[in-house]
Write a protein that holds these residues in place. Structure first.
Motif, PDB file in Angstrom:
ATOM      1  N   UNK A  92       1.117  -1.591  -0.112  1.00 51.41           N
ATOM      2  CA  UNK A  92      -0.321   0.156   0.437  1.00 51.41           C
ATOM      3  C   UNK A  92       1.182   1.118   0.436  1.00 51.41           C
ATOM      4  N   UNK A  93       1.832   1.189   0.299  1.00 54.74           N
ATOM      5  CA  UNK A  93       3.215   2.380   0.743  1.00 54.74           C
ATOM      6  C   UNK A  93       3.200   2.643  -0.842  1.00 54.74           C
ATOM      7  N   UNK A  94       3.889   1.244  -1.329  1.00 53.95           N
ATOM      8  CA  UNK A  94       4.529   1.489  -2.586  1.00 53.95           C
ATOM      9  C   UNK A  94       3.254   2.230  -3.685  1.00 53.95           C
ATOM     10  N   UNK A  95       1.785   1.101  -3.709  1.00 56.13           N
ATOM     11  CA  UNK A  95       0.868   2.186  -4.559  1.00 56.13           C
ATOM     12  C   UNK A  95       0.882   3.296  -3.942  1.00 56.13           C
ATOM     13  N   UNK A  96       0.425   4.103  -3.040  1.00 57.24           N
ATOM     14  CA  UNK A  96      -0.031   5.041  -2.800  1.00 57.24           C
ATOM     15  C   UNK A  96       1.269   5.991  -3.299  1.00 57.24           C
ATOM     16  N   UNK A  97       2.934   5.734  -3.427  1.00 60.74           N
ATOM     17  CA  UNK A  97       3.730   6.606  -3.816  1.00 60.74           C
ATOM     18  C   UNK A  97       3.543   6.539  -5.454  1.00 60.74           C
ATOM     19  N   UNK A  98       3.262   5.047  -5.561  1.00 64.51           N
ATOM     20  CA  UNK A  98       2.965   5.525  -7.377  1.00 64.51           C
ATOM     21  C   UNK A  98       1.532   6.435  -7.938  1.00 64.51           C
ATOM     22  N   UNK A  99       0.774   6.329  -6.920  1.00 65.42           N
ATOM     23  CA  UNK A  99      -0.673   6.883  -7.360  1.00 65.42           C
ATOM     24  C   UNK A  99      -0.381   8.476  -7.434  1.00 65.42           C
ATOM     25  N   UNK A 100       0.888   9.029  -6.147  1.00 65.67           N
ATOM     26  CA  UNK A 100       1.212  10.591  -6.122  1.00 65.67           C
ATOM     27  C   UNK A 100       2.455  10.677  -7.092  1.00 65.67           C
TER      28      UNK A 100
END
Length: 179
Positions: A55-63
């Motif tokens: 979830x941290x990785x996916x959130x960074x990619x979202x940003x």
């Protein structure tokens, strides 16, 4: 408060974040940002590395996808939009709303709209990816060979949407993180 995860990440990135040799966030940053992410509320595995906390990785990619962060020479930095969003939450709301449905491909836009409609109208607030795929097929979408749309075609789009939408809300309460 609902954008606290977004704002916390932008604050941490304000001076730039040097990524590891494997292009991940450093463990200290992962530990600092994790309590701010609502999507980490029920996370069970140990939280040490970004590669172990999807979830941290996916959130960074979202940003990055919504244009608030970018990578430059092994460092994660704020974009002009990220710097503005960090100080203007009304503008940040609008930026996120405008980019919730990406314009990459027409199918992506349609599928994400179906996903959001399904989530908004279902009692479980979870998308039924089979129903969404069947709906897209019924609307005339298909693969080049004529095969219908499948759940796998929409799964990754749901993951992308959830990375941003799932982190709008209250942060994980202090001390409630499962480790």
């Amino acid at each position: 408060q609902a954008l606290s995860a977004h704002l916390a990440f932008l604050d941490v990135a304000a001076d730039g974040i040097r990524l590891t040799q494997s292009a991940y966030l450093p463990p200290a940053i992962v530990r600092a940002i994790t309590p701010r992410l609502p999507t980490m509320r029920d996370w069970r595995p140990a939280i040490e590395r970004e590669s172990h906390a999807q979830p941290v990785l996916y959130f960074r990619e979202h940003l990055i996808e919504v244009g608030l962060l970018r990578k430059a020479h092994g460092t994660l930095v704020l974009t002009v939009a990220g710097a503005r969003g960090r100080t203007d939450s009304d503008w940040l709301w609008m930026r996120l709303a405008e980019r919730l449905v990406p314009a990459r491909r027409k199918f992506d836009g349609l599928a994400i709209a179906l996903i959001l409609l399904h989530v908004a109208t279902s009692a479980s607030r979870r998308p039924n990816l089979d129903v969404i795929a069947d709906t897209a097929s019924a609307l005339g979408w298909k693969h080049a060979g004529g095969k219908p749309v499948t759940r796998n075609d929409v799964q990754w789009l749901w993951n992308d949407v959830w990375a941003g939408l799932g982190n709008v809300g209250l942060p994980v309460a202090d001390g409630s993180m499962s480790r």
